[in-house]
Motif scaffolding. Structure first.
Motif, PDB file in Angstrom:
ATOM      1  N   GLU A 346       0.826  -1.207   0.000  1.00 11.21           N
ATOM      2  CA  GLU A 346       0.000   0.000   0.000  1.00 11.21           C
ATOM      3  C   GLU A 346       0.865   1.265   0.000  1.00 11.21           C
ATOM      4  O   GLU A 346       1.852   1.360   0.742  1.00 11.21           O
ATOM      5  N   TYR A 347       0.464   2.216  -0.829  1.00  9.74           N
ATOM      6  CA  TYR A 347       1.123   3.513  -0.932  1.00  9.74           C
ATOM      7  C   TYR A 347       0.053   4.596  -0.794  1.00  9.74           C
ATOM      8  O   TYR A 347      -1.134   4.354  -1.061  1.00  9.74           O
ATOM      9  N   GLY A 348       0.494   5.776  -0.392  1.00  8.68           N
ATOM     10  CA  GLY A 348      -0.455   6.866  -0.266  1.00  8.68           C
ATOM     11  C   GLY A 348       0.123   8.176  -0.765  1.00  8.68           C
ATOM     12  O   GLY A 348       1.329   8.418  -0.671  1.00  8.68           O
ATOM     13  N   VAL A 349      -0.756   9.023  -1.328  1.00  9.47           N
ATOM     14  CA  VAL A 349      -0.378  10.384  -1.722  1.00  9.47           C
ATOM     15  C   VAL A 349      -1.438  11.317  -1.172  1.00  9.47           C
ATOM     16  O   VAL A 349      -2.620  10.955  -1.062  1.00  9.47           O
ATOM     17  N   GLU A 350      -1.019  12.527  -0.798  1.00  6.04           N
ATOM     18  CA  GLU A 350      -1.968  13.500  -0.250  1.00  6.04           C
ATOM     19  C   GLU A 350      -3.070  13.779  -1.266  1.00  6.04           C
ATOM     20  O   GLU A 350      -2.799  13.979  -2.458  1.00  6.04           O
ATOM     21  N   ILE A 463       1.542   1.961   5.604  1.00  4.23           N
ATOM     22  CA  ILE A 463       1.337   2.575   4.291  1.00  4.23           C
ATOM     23  C   ILE A 463       2.530   3.467   3.995  1.00  4.23           C
ATOM     24  O   ILE A 463       2.889   4.335   4.806  1.00  4.23           O
ATOM     25  N   MET A 464       3.168   3.259   2.839  1.00  7.07           N
ATOM     26  CA  MET A 464       4.289   4.095   2.439  1.00  7.07           C
ATOM     27  C   MET A 464       3.760   5.356   1.763  1.00  7.07           C
ATOM     28  O   MET A 464       3.052   5.275   0.759  1.00  7.07           O
ATOM     29  N   LEU A 465       4.070   6.497   2.345  1.00 11.85           N
ATOM     30  CA  LEU A 465       3.585   7.778   1.828  1.00 11.85           C
ATOM     31  C   LEU A 465       4.624   8.367   0.888  1.00 11.85           C
ATOM     32  O   LEU A 465       5.800   8.522   1.259  1.00 11.85           O
ATOM     33  N   LEU A 466       4.201   8.687  -0.327  1.00  8.71           N
ATOM     34  CA  LEU A 466       5.124   9.160  -1.351  1.00  8.71           C
ATOM     35  C   LEU A 466       5.287  10.674  -1.294  1.00  8.71           C
ATOM     36  O   LEU A 466       4.314  11.410  -1.097  1.00  8.71           O
ATOM     37  N   ASP A 467       6.505  11.118  -1.474  1.00  8.82           N
ATOM     38  CA  ASP A 467       6.801  12.528  -1.683  1.00  8.82           C
ATOM     39  C   ASP A 467       6.830  12.744  -3.195  1.00  8.82           C
ATOM     40  O   ASP A 467       7.820  12.414  -3.857  1.00  8.82           O
ATOM     41  N   LEU A 468       5.744  13.235  -3.751  1.00  5.50           N
ATOM     42  CA  LEU A 468       5.620  13.344  -5.203  1.00  5.50           C
ATOM     43  C   LEU A 468       6.694  14.238  -5.807  1.00  5.50           C
ATOM     44  O   LEU A 468       7.065  14.062  -6.976  1.00  5.50           O
ATOM     45  N   ASN A 469       7.193  15.172  -5.036  1.00  5.14           N
ATOM     46  CA  ASN A 469       8.241  16.057  -5.558  1.00  5.14           C
ATOM     47  C   ASN A 469       9.557  15.318  -5.785  1.00  5.14           C
ATOM     48  O   ASN A 469      10.435  15.810  -6.491  1.00  5.14           O
TER      49      ASN A 469
END
Length: 488
Positions: A346-350, A463-469
């Motif tokens: 599982e991954y998450g983005v704001e 959940i691994m939260l991605l830094d989209l930048n």
């Protein structure tokens, strides 16, 4: 001065060891969350009672052949200066004393830089290769990502008997006698805390209470319990944190002189004590007869060691504290995240960065595009580049399935679609539930694309939260923009 005891274990057919002062506990192989763009020895992240534990495959890390994870495999939890790493081993052997052993310093490049000493025992052929814990925690060097991206997930079911039909116990010493508790009853083994609080109403054999990761535990002094004289705990003394079910899950610490080893005992080597040795509430019920009866180890029943009324009072106080904490959670800072999956993780983005979520339309390939760019799509007259996150994270490629989606996100100066296996839900995650990636993970990941790790359900869900930048490097962003310029 060298630590006088070493925990030994097998990696394939070789014997290795780690100084006891670094070993927090030994646990069964947990479920792990695989992290992309990590080398093959990095298995992933696990939940250790609410803490995020990076887990590495000890076999690959020291350069020996890897293979399947057997039921006898264990994870040695290594702790140093507040950081922790789980070290997967094939089988834990014993705790050995180094008195009289010959210590030979060896080349620091041996075994991928992880082994720094050879321990030889006079009169035997046994050699223990000692792991260099300082090197394991050396975060300055980044490991290279394996070409296959061979990070995998494993889970060994708990509660099963060993393949060899052996029963495991943690053995310890009090005075001249040896005792043991079933390994399934052992939560962890810790050093004696600096501060033990004496509470009123406790039995005389209970030293007091102490705090371990926000849990209040009584310490049963086993010397006092047995009626022996007691002065003070010393450097070799340990607290064995035991757990048992008795109308609820209870924990307490058992103060002992020293922890010896992990015993593997055949069922026929365990006998009940004669009835005339026992009374109804006695904790010692059985005895292990080892070495042909020349070594006797007495087996304890954890639920007989602390009065149930004491445990219930502590348990009720802890539940009250948890209820108050949950009530306060309504006032906590929260953010919403779109959660999706890649290869089962599982991954998450704001949610504020997500423009929309669409089914996968026809994707038009682009010549000379990077391998992770699937091409471009036309969404309501806008040309949008599409990046396959599986390819970007060096995960195995799969055909698009019905549940696959494109998550359209807004990056600085760039809008892009991310191909994911499936979109699961939108969840609220409190700031307090997010931890920065462990330091050892930051050293292993090829790019710093993780903003943090969210721990939900008290750590049972990661959940691994991605830094989209940071998912794309500045150079990669320029390449994608060039693709857009050509298409427009």
């Amino acid at each position: 001065m060298l630590e006088q005891q070493v925990v030994t274990f097998h990696l394939n057919r070789e014997l290795f060891g780690i100084e006891l002062k670094y070993v927090q506990e030994v646990i069964r192989v947990p479920a792990v969350v695989a992290v992309p763009c990590t080398p093959s020895h990095f298995l992933g992240l696990s939940n250790l009672r609410g803490e995020i534990l990076p887990v590495v495959d000890g076999r690959i890390r020291v350069g020996t052949p890897s293979g399947d994870i057997s039921e006898s495999a264990r994870v040695v939890v290594i702790s140093r200066e507040g950081g922790k790493v789980g070290f997967l081993v094939d089988r834990v052997s014993e705790v050995v004393d180094l008195e009289g052993a010959e210590i030979e310093e060896i080349n620091s490049d041996t075994r991928a830089g992880c082994v720094h000493r050879a321990i030889r025992f006079p009169g035997t052929q046994r050699i223990v290769l000692q792991i260099d814990v300082e090197r394991l925690f050396s975060y300055e060097l980044k490991a290279t990502t394996s070409s296959s991206g061979a990070v995998y997930e494993r889970q060994v079911e708990t509660g099963v008997r060993e393949q060899e039909e052996l029963i495991q116990f943690v053995a310890f010493r009090v005075g001249a006698e040896e005792y043991a508790v079933p390994i399934g009853s052992v939560q962890e083994i810790v050093r004696v805390p600096e501060k033990i609080y004496r509470a009123p109403g406790l039995p005389p054999y209970v030293d007091g209470i102490f705090s371990l990761r926000e849990r209040t535990l009584p310490i049963v002094n086993f010397r006092k319990y047995l009626g022996f004289e007691f002065e003070n705990y010393d450097e070799r003394s340990r607290i064995i944190v035991l757990k048992f079910q008795k109308g609820g899950l209870y924990f307490f610490g058992l103060g002992v002189d020293a922890v010896n080893e992990v015993l593997r005992v055949k069922p026929e080597e365990i006998e009940p004590l004669p009835d005339y040795f026992l009374d109804h509430e006695q904790a010692v019920k059985d005895v292990c007869k080892l070495d042909g009866g020349g070594r006797l180890v007495y087996v304890l029943e954890a639920d007989k060691m602390v009065e149930e009324t004491v445990l219930k009072e502590l348990h009720a106080a802890e539940q009250k504290r948890e209820t108050v904490a949950e009530g306060q959670g309504a006032l906590r800072d929260e953010k919403q995240y779109v959660v999706f999956t890649l290869k089962g993780e599982e991954y998450g983005v704001e949610i504020g960065k997500v423009q929309e979520i669409i089914r996968i339309p026809g994707i038009v390939g682009v010549p000379r595009a990077p391998h992770y760019i699937r091409g471009v799509v036309n969404i309501r007259g806008t040309i949008l580049p599409v990046m396959d996150l599986r390819r970007k994270f060096n995960l195995s490629d799969v055909e698009d399935l019905e549940q696959c989606r494109i998550v359209v996100v807004e990056l600085p100066e760039l809008k892009i679609g991310l191909v994911v296996d499936a979109v699961k839900e939108v969840v609220k995650i409190a700031t307090a539930e997010v931890e920065p990636p462990p330091a050892v993970l930051a050293a292993e990941v090829e790019q710093e694309f993780l903003a943090g790790i969210a721990k939900l359900r008290r750590g049972d869900r990661l959940i691994m939260l991605l830094d989209l930048n940071r998912v794309l490097t500045p150079q990669e962003k320029r390449e994608v923009k060039e693709i857009l310029d050509e298409e427009n």
